[in-house]
Design a protein around this motif. Structure first.
Motif, PDB file in Angstrom:
ATOM      1  N   LEU A   1       0.808  -1.213   0.000  1.00  0.00           N
ATOM      2  CA  LEU A   1       0.000   0.000   0.000  1.00  0.00           C
ATOM      3  C   LEU A   1       0.843   1.266   0.000  1.00  0.00           C
ATOM      4  O   LEU A   1       0.780   2.096  -0.907  1.00  0.00           O
ATOM      5  CB  LEU A   1      -0.946  -0.004   1.208  1.00  0.00           C
ATOM      6  N   ALA A   2       1.653   1.427   1.063  1.00  0.00           N
ATOM      7  CA  ALA A   2       2.356   2.690   1.230  1.00  0.00           C
ATOM      8  C   ALA A   2       3.437   2.915   0.183  1.00  0.00           C
ATOM      9  O   ALA A   2       3.776   4.046  -0.137  1.00  0.00           O
ATOM     10  CB  ALA A   2       2.972   2.757   2.628  1.00  0.00           C
ATOM     11  N   ILE A   3       4.011   1.836  -0.383  1.00  0.00           N
ATOM     12  CA  ILE A   3       5.072   2.000  -1.367  1.00  0.00           C
ATOM     13  C   ILE A   3       4.490   2.155  -2.773  1.00  0.00           C
ATOM     14  O   ILE A   3       4.920   3.000  -3.549  1.00  0.00           O
ATOM     15  CB  ILE A   3       6.032   0.800  -1.308  1.00  0.00           C
ATOM     16  N   ARG A   4       3.489   1.342  -3.110  1.00  0.00           N
ATOM     17  CA  ARG A   4       2.930   1.397  -4.471  1.00  0.00           C
ATOM     18  C   ARG A   4       2.080   2.650  -4.676  1.00  0.00           C
ATOM     19  O   ARG A   4       2.135   3.294  -5.706  1.00  0.00           O
ATOM     20  CB  ARG A   4       2.088   0.134  -4.721  1.00  0.00           C
TER      21      ARG A   4
ATOM     22  N   LEU B   1      -3.780   6.077  -1.432  1.00  0.00           N
ATOM     23  CA  LEU B   1      -3.480   5.280  -0.248  1.00  0.00           C
ATOM     24  C   LEU B   1      -4.749   4.959   0.529  1.00  0.00           C
ATOM     25  O   LEU B   1      -4.945   3.834   0.995  1.00  0.00           O
ATOM     26  CB  LEU B   1      -2.485   6.031   0.646  1.00  0.00           C
ATOM     27  N   THR B   2      -5.630   5.940   0.655  1.00  0.00           N
ATOM     28  CA  THR B   2      -6.897   5.717   1.374  1.00  0.00           C
ATOM     29  C   THR B   2      -7.758   4.688   0.666  1.00  0.00           C
ATOM     30  O   THR B   2      -8.329   3.786   1.290  1.00  0.00           O
ATOM     31  CB  THR B   2      -7.660   7.044   1.503  1.00  0.00           C
ATOM     32  N   LEU B   3      -7.853   4.806  -0.667  1.00  0.00           N
ATOM     33  CA  LEU B   3      -8.663   3.853  -1.434  1.00  0.00           C
ATOM     34  C   LEU B   3      -8.085   2.446  -1.349  1.00  0.00           C
ATOM     35  O   LEU B   3      -8.817   1.460  -1.187  1.00  0.00           O
ATOM     36  CB  LEU B   3      -8.747   4.301  -2.890  1.00  0.00           C
ATOM     37  N   ALA B   4      -6.757   2.343  -1.449  1.00  0.00           N
ATOM     38  CA  ALA B   4      -6.124   1.026  -1.382  1.00  0.00           C
ATOM     39  C   ALA B   4      -6.290   0.400  -0.007  1.00  0.00           C
ATOM     40  O   ALA B   4      -6.544  -0.804   0.120  1.00  0.00           O
ATOM     41  CB  ALA B   4      -4.636   1.154  -1.732  1.00  0.00           C
ATOM     42  N   ALA B   5      -6.130   1.230   1.042  1.00  0.00           N
ATOM     43  CA  ALA B   5      -6.311   0.713   2.403  1.00  0.00           C
ATOM     44  C   ALA B   5      -7.748   0.255   2.626  1.00  0.00           C
ATOM     45  O   ALA B   5      -7.994  -0.772   3.266  1.00  0.00           O
ATOM     46  CB  ALA B   5      -5.932   1.784   3.419  1.00  0.00           C
ATOM     47  N   GLY B   6      -8.706   1.019   2.074  1.00  0.00           N
ATOM     48  CA  GLY B   6     -10.105   0.609   2.193  1.00  0.00           C
ATOM     49  C   GLY B   6     -10.376  -0.705   1.497  1.00  0.00           C
ATOM     50  O   GLY B   6     -11.079  -1.577   2.021  1.00  0.00           O
ATOM     51  N   ALA B   7      -9.792  -0.870   0.292  1.00  0.00           N
ATOM     52  CA  ALA B   7      -9.975  -2.126  -0.442  1.00  0.00           C
ATOM     53  C   ALA B   7      -9.339  -3.296   0.306  1.00  0.00           C
ATOM     54  O   ALA B   7      -9.917  -4.390   0.383  1.00  0.00           O
ATOM     55  CB  ALA B   7      -9.363  -2.000  -1.841  1.00  0.00           C
ATOM     56  N   ALA B   8      -8.132  -3.066   0.865  1.00  0.00           N
ATOM     57  CA  ALA B   8      -7.475  -4.137   1.617  1.00  0.00           C
ATOM     58  C   ALA B   8      -8.282  -4.521   2.850  1.00  0.00           C
ATOM     59  O   ALA B   8      -8.394  -5.699   3.197  1.00  0.00           O
ATOM     60  CB  ALA B   8      -6.063  -3.697   2.016  1.00  0.00           C
ATOM     61  N   THR B   9      -8.855  -3.520   3.529  1.00  0.00           N
ATOM     62  CA  THR B   9      -9.667  -3.795   4.714  1.00  0.00           C
ATOM     63  C   THR B   9     -10.903  -4.606   4.349  1.00  0.00           C
ATOM     64  O   THR B   9     -11.298  -5.536   5.066  1.00  0.00           O
ATOM     65  CB  THR B   9     -10.088  -2.475   5.389  1.00  0.00           C
ATOM     66  N   PHE B  10     -11.502  -4.251   3.229  1.00  0.00           N
ATOM     67  CA  PHE B  10     -12.684  -4.994   2.777  1.00  0.00           C
ATOM     68  C   PHE B  10     -12.315  -6.453   2.491  1.00  0.00           C
ATOM     69  O   PHE B  10     -13.040  -7.383   2.868  1.00  0.00           O
ATOM     70  CB  PHE B  10     -13.266  -4.333   1.531  1.00  0.00           C
TER      71      PHE B  10
ATOM     72  N   VAL C   1      -9.443  -7.641  14.191  1.00  0.00           N
ATOM     73  CA  VAL C   1      -9.019  -6.349  14.751  1.00  0.00           C
ATOM     74  C   VAL C   1      -7.496  -6.199  14.743  1.00  0.00           C
ATOM     75  O   VAL C   1      -6.976  -5.170  14.283  1.00  0.00           O
ATOM     76  CB  VAL C   1      -9.593  -6.162  16.170  1.00  0.00           C
ATOM     77  N   PRO C   2      -6.695  -7.183  15.235  1.00  0.00           N
ATOM     78  CA  PRO C   2      -5.239  -7.012  15.175  1.00  0.00           C
ATOM     79  C   PRO C   2      -4.722  -6.864  13.744  1.00  0.00           C
ATOM     80  O   PRO C   2      -3.786  -6.089  13.495  1.00  0.00           O
ATOM     81  CB  PRO C   2      -4.707  -8.305  15.819  1.00  0.00           C
ATOM     82  N   ALA C   3      -5.308  -7.597  12.792  1.00  0.00           N
ATOM     83  CA  ALA C   3      -4.856  -7.504  11.406  1.00  0.00           C
ATOM     84  C   ALA C   3      -5.143  -6.122  10.831  1.00  0.00           C
ATOM     85  O   ALA C   3      -4.312  -5.543  10.126  1.00  0.00           O
ATOM     86  CB  ALA C   3      -5.522  -8.589  10.569  1.00  0.00           C
ATOM     87  N   VAL C   4      -6.333  -5.570  11.112  1.00  0.00           N
ATOM     88  CA  VAL C   4      -6.663  -4.230  10.631  1.00  0.00           C
ATOM     89  C   VAL C   4      -5.716  -3.197  11.247  1.00  0.00           C
ATOM     90  O   VAL C   4      -5.213  -2.291  10.560  1.00  0.00           O
ATOM     91  CB  VAL C   4      -8.128  -3.880  10.957  1.00  0.00           C
TER      92      VAL C   4
ATOM     93  N   GLY D   1       1.137   0.579   7.297  1.00  0.00           N
ATOM     94  CA  GLY D   1       0.954   1.429   6.126  1.00  0.00           C
ATOM     95  C   GLY D   1       1.225   2.884   6.424  1.00  0.00           C
ATOM     96  O   GLY D   1       1.892   3.589   5.651  1.00  0.00           O
ATOM     97  N   GLY D   2       0.726   3.360   7.582  1.00  0.00           N
ATOM     98  CA  GLY D   2       0.981   4.745   7.964  1.00  0.00           C
ATOM     99  C   GLY D   2       2.455   5.014   8.218  1.00  0.00           C
ATOM    100  O   GLY D   2       3.001   6.052   7.802  1.00  0.00           O
TER     101      GLY D   2
END
Length: 816
Positions: free
Chosen positions: A742-745, A752-761, A780-783, A790-791
């Motif tokens: 996420l953070a590198i690509r 980054l927000t869109l990618a993180a949202g997709a990964a969370t989904f 919860v720990p994985a999220v 990522g941050g």
């Protein structure tokens, strides 16, 4: 296309019964046909007419035809107390319908059982259509059928038997949904509320005809393509013909608009909504014209009710909810108005052409073109490029990969360590248990367990027979149950002391029937001890402890039951003074049933219970989200059946009145327990609040389903002793995803927000899929690790970009 389940009710009478045919189609192809017979129900026509008369009289609806100033203008009579006549007649009608459809009659029970299996089909609920020409069968409230309680996403629709079973054309799609809204005679009512709701619908172009002439309506139907037809105003049904009042002078039957309507339907009209009174005739007339879907009101509708239904349905449907779910939720929300308008939630009904799939809002719209876009750095000025052709401010590809791999690993490991450290000290346990509850609620609904039945002592029973129940009442109830020859009877009531008369008879029942079980508890209170009359053998063989393992509910003072205690050594607990049985109530009942089924029951070398091939692994002190358990007791995760009421319900009063068919409980486990508010025996569970007897039913079903049906037990990722290394690897994987992918690509905040949202989904869906197979995977720990890593990577890359040297004389171009 989803599965279509059609119950055809052909010629017949309530006095003699109705022949029925259950038909099931999938993707338009027949896959099943079953014939049967609905039993006679001679009281339903009279009970319906009683309710209908009481409903209209209560609301001062003029029963004489032709009085246009009362359609959709019902005013409640506030002089009557609590609307007793309407509610009483409604209750009698509902009981009669339940008794008719759930009577267990041999001629219909196979149809009902097959219907139950067909409606339980995956995440997309099948469509369920009642096809009949009988007008009274159209009018009765089918949604009250108790069978539908097990399928919260299913809504019954109606259809005629002679409808043309063919699909209609689709209207040309556009950027907006095309709605023709007719606002007719509004004397005494407020259709402006409907108008405002229609105006607020997104992606909709609504043409309003306010008190139009007949020619205006006809011209609009002929000249333009429409997706939805909406009518608000006064309407009525006379015999079998619907009539709408279009202005202050004129009214029309749909036959007078027949050719215009046929033209509109051929050009793609899919849905008509009649938010007006007594629309049965309108719906039946439109069904004859092959209109795919109609929503109508089965009886006169109060103005406020019509407004609320239109608001919630239009909001739900336009926001993308499935059609039937949008209708059902809008209809059920009307229950909030029933203190003032009794039976409001009975009014909306769907009529459909079975050949047509349910419409969706997006079906009416053209698909937007995807804006693929281009890379931000596609056009880079030549002076920003070095001699090697690499952009200044970046590294060579092989240098980037080698230098950053270590950073990815370091950030992901630090993030994983931080999150799992918090977990180790129990900080995340409340959040994980709350997430676990949420995931449990999202599982596919399961049918009731056919091996169980529950005799509920409701609040009405407590008011009538007293609380606690006298011994002689229990004697009568047990006698009635024993006539059905159940496999076991479990009394979820503490009977240390006698209550009223009948104590000797109650004790004699336990003496004579070894399949009769009672509860005791470790609570330091004599009332929770077993009867002193029980022998030592009875204390071990006919008593089970009822103690439930509870957790503190996150954000609440209430306690939740997520675990099941199978057995315990009473010598290890201070409270188990006379409750000497080592077995839980659920183990005693399930064990007796399994013995009769010749299923082997054993305890493994590790002290774990084994029922058949199912081994119930006891929980260690750290299991899943739990970090502070007592690992000594034989406890397991309770895999609730995905149905809050997992067994057939039997009312105590009906049992005592001799209304129970003994065949309905033959060979089953029958539990008797309080569900009344007086008993205060409520617990929080992952499925919501539940009375103690229902928790015990889930526990019994848990054991039986694993032993007989091979239903999955709940499990967690591998661990060694206290070290949950499987969970660590899972959380580290998502930390790597956050730091590396996420953070590198994607380096811009939006991407980054869109990618993180997709990964969370994706993570959420993965946990849900695992849970469907019994796996409790850390969410919860994985999220947390995903976002923390990522941050951290994004901040690290931002700092790196800002501190890199630029080519002399040129300004570095940053991509952040």
């Amino acid at each position: 296309m989803s599965k279509l389940v059609t119950l055809n009710i052909v010629n017949g009478e309530f006095d003699k019964g109705f022949p029925v045919i259950l038909e099931v189609e999938k993707d338009g192809q027949p896959i099943l046909t079953q014939k049967g017979q609905l039993p006679p129900a001679p009281t339903i026509p009279e009970l319906y007419e009683n309710w209908r008369y009481a409903y209209r009289k209560q609301n001062k609806y003029d029963l004489r035809a032709g009085t246009t100033d009362t359609y959709r203008a019902i005013r409640p009579d506030t002089s009557l107390k609590a609307n007793i006549s309407v509610l009483d007649s409604a209750e009698m009608l509902q009981k009669a319908i339940d008794g008719w459809l759930d009577s267990g009659a041999k001629c219909f029970q196979p149809i009902r059982d097959l219907l139950l299996r067909q409606l339980d089909d995956g995440q997309e609920p099948p469509r369920f259509v009642i096809k009949t020409d009988n007008q009274l069968l159209w009018r009765i409230p089918w949604h009250l059928w108790s069978l539908l309680e097990e399928f919260p996403k299913t809504e019954i629709a109606l259809s005629l038997t002679n409808i043309r079973n063919q699909s209609t054309a689709n209207a040309e799609k556009g950027k907006q949904v095309k709605i023709l809204a007719i606002l007719g005679n509004s004397k005494g009512i407020d259709v402006e509320a409907d108008r405002q709701e229609l105006k607020q619908i997104p992606k909709a172009e609504t043409t309003f005809l306010v008190k139009p002439e007949r020619k205006e309506i006809n011209d609009q139907l002929w000249d333009r393509d429409w997706d939805i037809l909406f009518f608000a105003g006064h309407s009525s049904t006379e015999n079998d013909t619907g009539r709408i009042f279009i202005n202050d002078r004129d009214s029309l039957t749909l036959e007078q608009l027949r050719y215009g309507l046929e033209k509109a339907i051929k050009r793609g009209l899919k849905l008509a909504i009649f938010n007006s009174c007594d629309g049965l005739g309108l719906a039946r007339n439109l069904a004859g014209l092959n209109l795919p879907y109609t929503i109508f009101m089965r009886e006169p509708v109060p103005d406020r009710v019509a407004q609320e239904f239109a608001k919630h349905f239009l909001q739900n449907f336009s926001q993308g909810k499935p059609f039937y779910l949008a209708v059902k939720e809008a209809r059920q929300r009307l229950q909030g108005l029933e203190e003032r308008f009794p039976c409001a939630s009975w009014l909306p009904v769907v009529c459909q052409n079975p050949a047509e799939p349910p419409p969706s809002w997006e079906d009416f719209l053209e698909s937007p073109l995807e804006d693929i876009g281009a890379e931000e750095d596609k056009d880079i000025a030549p002076e920003e490029m070095g001699e090697t052709g690499v952009k200044f401010g970046s590294s060579l590809p092989w240098q980037s990969l080698g230098q950053r791999a270590g950073a990815w690993a370091a950030i992901s490991l630090l993030s994983t360590g931080a999150v799992m450290g918090l977990r180790w000290f129990g900080v995340l346990q409340p959040l994980e248990l709350s997430a676990y509850d949420h995931l449990m609620q999202q599982r596919k609904a399961e049918p009731i367990d056919p091996r169980l039945a529950i005799v509920e002592v409701t609040q009405e029973d407590a008011n009538q027979y007293g609380y606690p129940l006298d011994d002689d009442i229990l004697v009568r109830a047990i006698d009635a149950i024993e006539q059905g020859e159940p496999a076991a009877i479990g009394l979820d009531m503490h009977r240390n002391q006698g209550r009223g008369q009948g104590r000797e008879d109650l004790m004699a029942q336990f003496q004579q029937n070894p399949n009769l079980f009672l509860v005791c508890s470790s609570k330091n209170n004599k009332n929770y001890e077993p009867p002193p009359e029980f022998s030592a053998a009875q204390l071990k063989q006919q008593v089970g402890f009822s103690d439930l393992l509870v957790d503190r509910k996150f954000g609440s003072q209430k306690k939740a039951v997520r675990r099941q205690l199978l057995a315990y050594n009473p010598k290890l607990a201070k409270g188990f003074y006379t409750c000497i049985t080592p077995y839980s109530f659920s183990v005693q009942l399930a064990g007796r049933f399994l013995e009769k089924q010749k299923v082997q029951i054993a305890v493994t070398d590790k002290g774990q219970w084994q029922f058949g091939e199912a081994i119930f692994n006891r929980l260690s002190s750290r299991t899943g989200g739990y970090q502070q358990l007592d690992g000594r007791r034989n406890q397991v995760l309770l895999n609730y059946r995905a149905n809050p009421k997992p067994a057939r319900r039997i009312n105590l009063e009906s049992l005592l009145m001799g209304q129970l068919d003994p065949n309905e409980i033959r060979g089953k486990i029958v539990l008797i327990g309080h569900t009344s508010d007086t008993a205060r025996d409520d617990f929080q569970t992952p499925l919501g609040e539940m009375q103690g007897v229902w928790v015990h039913a889930h526990q019994v079903s848990h054991i039986l389903s694993a032993a007989i049906d091979k239903r999955s037990l709940l499990w967690v990722l591998p661990q060694s002793g206290y070290f949950q290394w499987g969970d660590w690897l899972w959380v580290w994987f998502w930390a790597l995803t956050g730091s590396g992918l996420l953070a590198i690509r994607w380096r811009s905040p939006l991407h980054l927000t869109l990618a993180a949202g997709a990964a969370t989904f994706i993570l959420y869906q993965a946990c849900l899929i695992f849970l469907a197979f019994g796996g409790w995977i850390p969410l919860v720990p994985a999220v947390m690790s995903l976002f923390l890593a990522g941050g951290a990577s994004a901040l690290s890359r931002r700092y790196e970009d800002r501190t890199k040297p630029t080519k002399p004389g040129l300004t570095q171009r940053l991509s952040i």
